[in-house]
Write an enzyme that holds these catalytic residues in place. Structure first.
Site, PDB file in Angstrom:
ATOM      1  N   ARG A 148      27.572  55.613  27.267  1.00  0.00           N
ATOM      2  CA  ARG A 148      27.785  54.836  28.484  1.00  0.00           C
ATOM      3  C   ARG A 148      28.057  55.800  29.641  1.00  0.00           C
ATOM      4  O   ARG A 148      28.410  56.959  29.443  1.00  0.00           O
ATOM      5  CB  ARG A 148      28.982  53.872  28.319  1.00  0.00           C
ATOM      6  CG  ARG A 148      28.859  52.849  27.200  1.00  0.00           C
ATOM      7  CD  ARG A 148      27.783  51.828  27.466  1.00  0.00           C
ATOM      8  NE  ARG A 148      27.747  50.789  26.426  1.00  0.00           N
ATOM      9  CZ  ARG A 148      26.985  50.834  25.344  1.00  0.00           C
ATOM     10  NH1 ARG A 148      26.201  51.891  25.143  1.00  0.00           N
ATOM     11  NH2 ARG A 148      26.999  49.851  24.463  1.00  0.00           N
TER      12      ARG A 148
ATOM     13  N   ILE B  85      39.019  46.022  39.600  1.00  0.00           N
ATOM     14  CA  ILE B  85      38.299  46.541  40.766  1.00  0.00           C
ATOM     15  C   ILE B  85      38.815  45.890  42.040  1.00  0.00           C
ATOM     16  O   ILE B  85      39.064  46.555  43.049  1.00  0.00           O
ATOM     17  CB  ILE B  85      36.784  46.300  40.621  1.00  0.00           C
ATOM     18  CG1 ILE B  85      36.228  47.048  39.411  1.00  0.00           C
ATOM     19  CG2 ILE B  85      36.048  46.734  41.893  1.00  0.00           C
ATOM     20  CD1 ILE B  85      34.760  46.770  39.119  1.00  0.00           C
ATOM     21  N   GLY B  86      39.005  44.583  42.004  1.00  0.00           N
ATOM     22  CA  GLY B  86      39.404  43.849  43.198  1.00  0.00           C
ATOM     23  C   GLY B  86      40.725  44.286  43.780  1.00  0.00           C
ATOM     24  O   GLY B  86      40.857  44.432  45.009  1.00  0.00           O
TER      25      GLY B  86
ATOM     26  N   TYR C  15      26.356  37.527  29.288  1.00  0.00           N
ATOM     27  CA  TYR C  15      27.022  38.133  30.442  1.00  0.00           C
ATOM     28  C   TYR C  15      26.010  38.819  31.353  1.00  0.00           C
ATOM     29  O   TYR C  15      26.021  38.628  32.580  1.00  0.00           O
ATOM     30  CB  TYR C  15      28.062  39.150  29.962  1.00  0.00           C
ATOM     31  CG  TYR C  15      28.648  39.994  31.070  1.00  0.00           C
ATOM     32  CD1 TYR C  15      29.488  39.431  32.026  1.00  0.00           C
ATOM     33  CD2 TYR C  15      28.351  41.356  31.169  1.00  0.00           C
ATOM     34  CE1 TYR C  15      30.019  40.205  33.052  1.00  0.00           C
ATOM     35  CE2 TYR C  15      28.882  42.135  32.179  1.00  0.00           C
ATOM     36  CZ  TYR C  15      29.707  41.551  33.119  1.00  0.00           C
ATOM     37  OH  TYR C  15      30.226  42.313  34.129  1.00  0.00           O
TER      38      TYR C  15
ATOM     39  N   GLU D  63      33.747  35.950  34.724  1.00  0.00           N
ATOM     40  CA  GLU D  63      34.141  36.162  33.344  1.00  0.00           C
ATOM     41  C   GLU D  63      33.427  37.421  32.880  1.00  0.00           C
ATOM     42  O   GLU D  63      32.233  37.595  33.111  1.00  0.00           O
ATOM     43  CB  GLU D  63      33.732  34.974  32.470  1.00  0.00           C
ATOM     44  CG  GLU D  63      34.411  33.661  32.830  1.00  0.00           C
ATOM     45  CD  GLU D  63      35.905  33.665  32.559  1.00  0.00           C
ATOM     46  OE1 GLU D  63      36.367  34.531  31.776  1.00  0.00           O
ATOM     47  OE2 GLU D  63      36.609  32.808  33.121  1.00  0.00           O
TER      48      GLU D  63
ATOM     49  N   GLY E 158      41.984  41.343  40.073  1.00  0.00           N
ATOM     50  CA  GLY E 158      41.469  42.069  38.921  1.00  0.00           C
ATOM     51  C   GLY E 158      41.499  43.570  39.132  1.00  0.00           C
ATOM     52  O   GLY E 158      42.011  44.066  40.130  1.00  0.00           O
TER      53      GLY E 158
END
Length: 379
Positions: A258, A13-14, A190, A86, A11
């Site tokens: 944000r 960040i990963g 979430y 998710e 992903g």
């Protein structure tokens, strides 16, 4: 600790974390299911994220909901960075079982294995989220105290009254940075799953002699994030809209804010949690400590991309969305020596420069909105 397992390591960040750890001479294993929502139907062709790590790490295609996949991935590992999840606040409100099974179930399965089967794991680092804070932290001059407003009501938002409320307060509340000891009160499925992930890791790991660390990431962005996923990442969603010459629909009044944190800063903070013993047992916010409103984001992207598309401030809203939230990063700064190197202006410029090198993706935004409308979550 030289052997690191990253779940969700293909992903956004990963994959960036994996590359940095490889550069630091760690042995990195990645467990990832290569979800089509993120990587497309043929990741070798459609996923720059996957391709950026494919020949650099030991890659295992699998899922955190499979015990067999966990057992394969855990062999010989010293540290687990558990990012697999998710993601997407809106989508979580109607794909509830999927989010709970993956985020909570996958974490519970990991901890069950670590508790009952011989292994070499010494530390677990888990990704929480700023979503667990819900509407964040405010100061009330009337009450002379910090307060934590609950989720905004549909009745108020339908009247275009988007700001948060707190009982007994008639004057506007003052937004302040959210600290790690702030009230945890998520307003989405979430957010609840990320809260429980962190609680499980910090509860179980110390009882079995494993160090635990968790990170509450703010809105992470930067080169490499998925430009085709319409469910998460406001910068990627807006960029894809603009590249397709489609207008931008700004929810609410555009003044919702944000804390946008650049991917390199997130990776650096996460590595500090892997390497520093001072991190053990702690929860850390990772952000910039600066609130940026959504209208500013849209205008900045249009200017940087050089493509003029209309902006509509529609007053639409999604149930489960928060109004404001930005991080107080004092703990990470003081305990880990973490300091963000990227501000919003520099980060956006780097992000746009990368976007301009990418193939224009299909704009699936309207499809995601229609899904939410059918579920009664988009107004």
């Amino acid at each position: 600790m030289k052997n690191i397992l990253i779940t969700g390591g293909a992903g956004f960040i990963g994959s960036n974390l994996a590359k940095k750890l490889v550069d630091k001479n760690y042995n990195v294993t990645v467990l990832d299911n290569l979800s089509p929502q993120i990587h497309g139907e043929n990741p070798i062709v459609t996923s720059p994220l996957y391709n950026s790590i494919r020949n650099k790490v030991h890659f295992i295609k699998g899922t955190v909901t499979s015990k067999e996949d966990w057992l394969t991935a855990l062999e010989g590992q010293d540290c687990i960075v558990h990012l697999a999840a998710e993601t997407g606040t809106g989508q979580s409100m109607y794909e509830i079982k999927k989010y709970v099974d993956t985020n909570i179930g996958g974490t519970a399965l990991l901890l069950d294995i670590l508790t009952n089967i011989k292994h070499s794991v010494k530390k677990v680092v888990v990704a929480e989220s700023r979503a667990i804070y819900g509407e964040g932290r405010y100061y009330s001059e009337e009450l002379n105290q910090y307060v934590y407003p609950t989720a905004r009501t549909e009745d108020s938002m339908s009247k275009e009254d988007f700001e948060v409320k707190y009982p007994g307060c008639r004057k506007p509340l003052k937004l302040v940075g959210t600290t790690e000891d702030s009230l945890v009160h998520p307003t989405s499925v979430y957010g609840i799953t990320k809260q429980v992930q962190g609680q499980l890791v910090h509860l179980v790991c110390p009882t079995i002699g494993i160090a635990s660390v968790s990170y509450r990431y703010q809105n992470v962005y930067g080169p490499g994030q998925s430009l085709s996923n319409p469910y998460t990442g406001i910068l990627s969603i807006f960029s894809t809209r603009i590249k397709n010459r489609n207008g931008i629909n700004i929810f609410e009044d555009g003044h919702e804010t944000r804390d946008f944190v650049y991917i390199d800063d997130v990776v650096d903070a996460t590595i500090l949690g892997i390497e520093k013993e001072e991190a053990n047992g702690h929860v850390f916010n990772v952000g910039t400590g600066v609130a940026t409103d959504v209208l500013t984001v849209a205008k900045t992207l249009i200017k940087e991309l050089g493509i003029d598309v209309p902006i509509t401030i529609s007053g639409n809203y999604r149930l489960g969305d928060i109004r404001h939230n930005y991080a107080d990063i004092s703990l990470a700064r003081n305990l880990l020596g973490f300091e963000p190197k990227w501000n919003f202006a520099n980060g956006i410029s780097a992000f746009v420069k990368w976007v301009n090198t990418q193939e224009v993706q299909e704009d699936k935004y309207e499809i995601s909105i229609e899904e939410m409308k059918k579920k009664g979550l988009y107004k």
